[in-house]
Write a protein that holds these residues in place. Sequence first.
Motif, short mmCIF file in Angstrom:
data_model
loop_
_atom_site.label_atom_id
_atom_site.label_comp_id
_atom_site.label_asym_id
_atom_site.label_seq_id
_atom_site.Cartn_x
_atom_site.Cartn_y
_atom_site.Cartn_z
N ARG A 117 -26.17 -17.43 -74.80
CA ARG A 117 -25.98 -18.57 -75.09
C ARG A 117 -24.44 -19.00 -74.31
NH1 ARG A 117 -27.95 -22.13 -79.57
NH2 ARG A 117 -25.85 -23.17 -78.92
N PHE A 145 -25.09 -7.53 -78.57
CA PHE A 145 -25.97 -6.84 -79.61
C PHE A 145 -27.11 -7.71 -80.27
CE2 PHE A 145 -24.65 -3.00 -81.52
CZ PHE A 145 -23.25 -2.36 -81.14
N ARG A 148 -22.65 -26.51 -87.07
CA ARG A 148 -23.48 -26.08 -86.93
C ARG A 148 -24.24 -25.59 -88.48
NH1 ARG A 148 -25.72 -21.60 -82.35
NH2 ARG A 148 -28.40 -22.66 -82.84
N ALA A 201 -32.04 -18.08 -87.73
CA ALA A 201 -31.29 -18.39 -89.25
C ALA A 201 -32.49 -19.12 -89.67
CB ALA A 201 -30.07 -19.32 -89.78
N GLY A 255 -25.35 -16.63 -89.76
CA GLY A 255 -25.64 -17.97 -88.34
C GLY A 255 -26.47 -19.03 -88.58
N ALA A 256 -26.39 -19.05 -87.89
CA ALA A 256 -27.29 -20.79 -87.98
C ALA A 256 -27.79 -21.42 -86.96
CB ALA A 256 -26.60 -22.14 -88.13
N PHE A 275 -27.39 -13.49 -86.04
CA PHE A 275 -26.60 -14.21 -84.96
C PHE A 275 -26.18 -12.95 -83.84
CE2 PHE A 275 -22.70 -11.57 -86.06
CZ PHE A 275 -22.68 -11.29 -87.18
N TRP A 297 -12.54 -14.47 -83.10
CA TRP A 297 -12.43 -12.93 -83.79
C TRP A 297 -10.95 -12.37 -83.81
CZ3 TRP A 297 -16.66 -11.80 -85.52
CH2 TRP A 297 -17.74 -12.31 -84.80
N HIS A 324 -33.33 -17.66 -76.85
CA HIS A 324 -34.86 -16.95 -76.46
C HIS A 324 -36.11 -17.91 -76.16
CE1 HIS A 324 -32.62 -14.25 -78.63
NE2 HIS A 324 -32.95 -13.57 -78.96
N THR A 339 -42.43 -16.19 -81.78
CA THR A 339 -41.49 -14.69 -81.74
C THR A 339 -40.18 -15.54 -82.98
OG1 THR A 339 -41.26 -14.71 -78.87
CG2 THR A 339 -39.44 -14.33 -80.61
N1 LIG Z 1 -34.85 -16.53 -81.40
C1 LIG Z 1 -35.74 -15.42 -81.39
O1 LIG Z 1 -37.15 -15.56 -81.66
C2 LIG Z 1 -35.32 -13.55 -81.65
C3 LIG Z 1 -33.84 -13.49 -81.62
N2 LIG Z 1 -33.75 -12.11 -81.84
C4 LIG Z 1 -32.47 -11.88 -82.35
O2 LIG Z 1 -31.45 -12.07 -83.12
C5 LIG Z 1 -30.47 -13.01 -83.26
C6 LIG Z 1 -30.30 -14.03 -83.71
O3 LIG Z 1 -30.89 -15.38 -82.77
P1 LIG Z 1 -31.06 -16.53 -82.44
O4 LIG Z 1 -31.10 -16.98 -83.69
O5 LIG Z 1 -32.35 -16.64 -81.92
O6 LIG Z 1 -30.06 -17.30 -81.58
P2 LIG Z 1 -29.17 -18.63 -81.60
O7 LIG Z 1 -28.95 -18.79 -80.27
O8 LIG Z 1 -30.18 -19.64 -81.42
O9 LIG Z 1 -28.17 -18.97 -82.20
C7 LIG Z 1 -27.10 -17.50 -82.24
C8 LIG Z 1 -26.19 -17.22 -83.19
O10 LIG Z 1 -25.40 -16.91 -83.06
C9 LIG Z 1 -24.38 -16.89 -82.89
N3 LIG Z 1 -23.17 -16.42 -82.24
C10 LIG Z 1 -23.69 -16.13 -80.88
N4 LIG Z 1 -22.66 -15.12 -80.24
C11 LIG Z 1 -21.69 -15.63 -81.23
C12 LIG Z 1 -20.54 -14.18 -81.09
N5 LIG Z 1 -20.13 -13.81 -80.09
N6 LIG Z 1 -19.92 -14.13 -82.65
C13 LIG Z 1 -20.01 -14.76 -83.30
N7 LIG Z 1 -21.57 -15.25 -83.67
C14 LIG Z 1 -21.72 -15.64 -82.25
C15 LIG Z 1 -24.11 -18.59 -82.73
O11 LIG Z 1 -22.83 -18.59 -83.80
P3 LIG Z 1 -22.37 -20.62 -82.84
O12 LIG Z 1 -23.19 -21.76 -83.85
O13 LIG Z 1 -20.86 -20.86 -83.53
O14 LIG Z 1 -23.19 -20.63 -81.27
C16 LIG Z 1 -25.87 -18.82 -83.84
O15 LIG Z 1 -25.71 -18.62 -84.95
C17 LIG Z 1 -29.98 -12.58 -81.79
O16 LIG Z 1 -29.33 -10.79 -82.12
C18 LIG Z 1 -31.45 -12.32 -81.38
O17 LIG Z 1 -31.45 -11.53 -79.97
C19 LIG Z 1 -34.32 -11.10 -82.08
C20 LIG Z 1 -35.62 -11.35 -82.51
C21 LIG Z 1 -36.15 -13.35 -81.52
#
Ligand SMILES: NC(=O)C1=CN([C@@H]2O[C@H](COP(=O)(O)OP(=O)(O)OC[C@H]3O[C@@H](n4cnc5c(N)ncnc54)[C@H](OP(=O)(O)O)[C@@H]3O)[C@@H](O)[C@H]2O)C=CC1
Length: 312
Positions: A41, A279, A131, A106, A101-102, A193, A219, A50, A74
């Motif tokens: 994102r 990742f 968030r 999360a 993560g949020a 996250f 970071w 996603h 999912t």
């Molecule tokens: N959604 C799904 O159905 C699925 C998700 N996943 C995996 O789970 C993980 C979380 O996904 P999801 O909750 O959907 O993602 P979201 O897009 O809903 O949220 C992303 C989260 O990651 C944080 N984030 C993004 N970039 C960074 C960064 N560079 N450093 C630190 N934090 C970061 C965001 O923080 P901020 O709020 O500050 O932007 C936020 O908390 C991902 O790795 C995703 O690929 C796996 C399978 C299914």
Amino acid sequence: PTAPGSRSLFSTLSARFLGVMPAYSAADDALTTKLVTFYERRGDSAAPSHQATVLLFDPRCGSLRAVLDGSVITAKRTAAVSAIATKLLMPRSAEVLCILGAGVQARSHYEIFMELFPFTEVRLWNRSEQRAVRLASSVGGAVRVCGTAREAVVGELNERVGRDLKDHQEYDDTYLTQQLSLKAERLLTCSAFQSRGERYQSPPLGTRQQHQSRDGLGWKAALRPSRPNPLLYAGTPPIAQVAHSPIQPGLECFQAGGIHSLTGQPVPVSHSLTVKNFFLIPSLNLRSSSLKPFPLTLSLPALIKSPSPSFL
Ligand SMILES: NC(=O)C1=CN([C@@H]2O[C@H](COP(=O)(O)OP(=O)(O)OC[C@H]3O[C@@H](n4cnc5c(N)ncnc54)[C@H](OP(=O)(O)O)[C@@H]3O)[C@@H](O)[C@H]2O)C=CC1
Ligand SMILES: O=C([O-])C1=[NH+]CCC1
């Protein structure tokens, strides 16, 4: 029997993927595939990272019968798999849930974990605190928002681990937290996250890398990732192998849904996917010592008993 087909992953640009996940169930007379895009994102994008769609076919004639939204399933399926692993592997002493993560994961991890396990406290850390506050205030139960990932786990650490923390100041917070949370007996940490993989690649031994994240958000500039995080690396192919391939061959960690072979038997392991510095991290600090290879066909209803999550 249900036969998941071979999952494949298509990547157009760095950190942008289309996953195709076919399956056939004779018992349910269902032939289906999920299509899921997952994009890193960017800043102000309103689109979810996603987005998934499920296509349902008639197995007898091959005609398309339905197109369904796949995002909710999912989100919930991913957390449900974490819940199964947790149910089997979590130490009995774990009573604090810590979510890093949020976003979508999360929230769905919070929901299923609070439904299934008797945690007495929940801590939440997110890169952007706002968030985290929003998520905490929307979930019904009490959640403590922590200012740093370290703060979220540090209360659980004993003196020896506290010294480790001092010795490794140069590690960034979340890397360190994942290492340390493995040692925190009362804590179950769930990392939900996205993160940039480049931060974890090992430079030649003895060198230091100056690092600045591309998005510049939070970071630390200096890091020395001389000890790769075993959780993040489990089952991950060498980055050079995947970085130049449009249809990532050899991504067994993704295609088999995290099933790896250990001493000849398939075992589920915590996994993540390294592709072009990106990742995938839904991971838990479950004790790897509890993992023993065993031949078993896992059945969801048998594993998740009472109270039964409604969505399974
Ligand atoms: N959604 C799904 O159905 C699925 C998700 N996943 C995996 O789970 C993980 C979380 O996904 P999801 O909750 O959907 O993602 P979201 O897009 O809903 O949220 C992303 C989260 O990651 C944080 N984030 C993004 N970039 C960074 C960064 N560079 N450093 C630190 N934090 C970061 C965001 O923080 P901020 O709020 O500050 O932007 C936020 O908390 C991902 O790795 C995703 O690929 C796996 C399978 C299914
Ligand atoms: O299983 C799944 O749906 C996904 N795994 C990684 C992103 C989406």
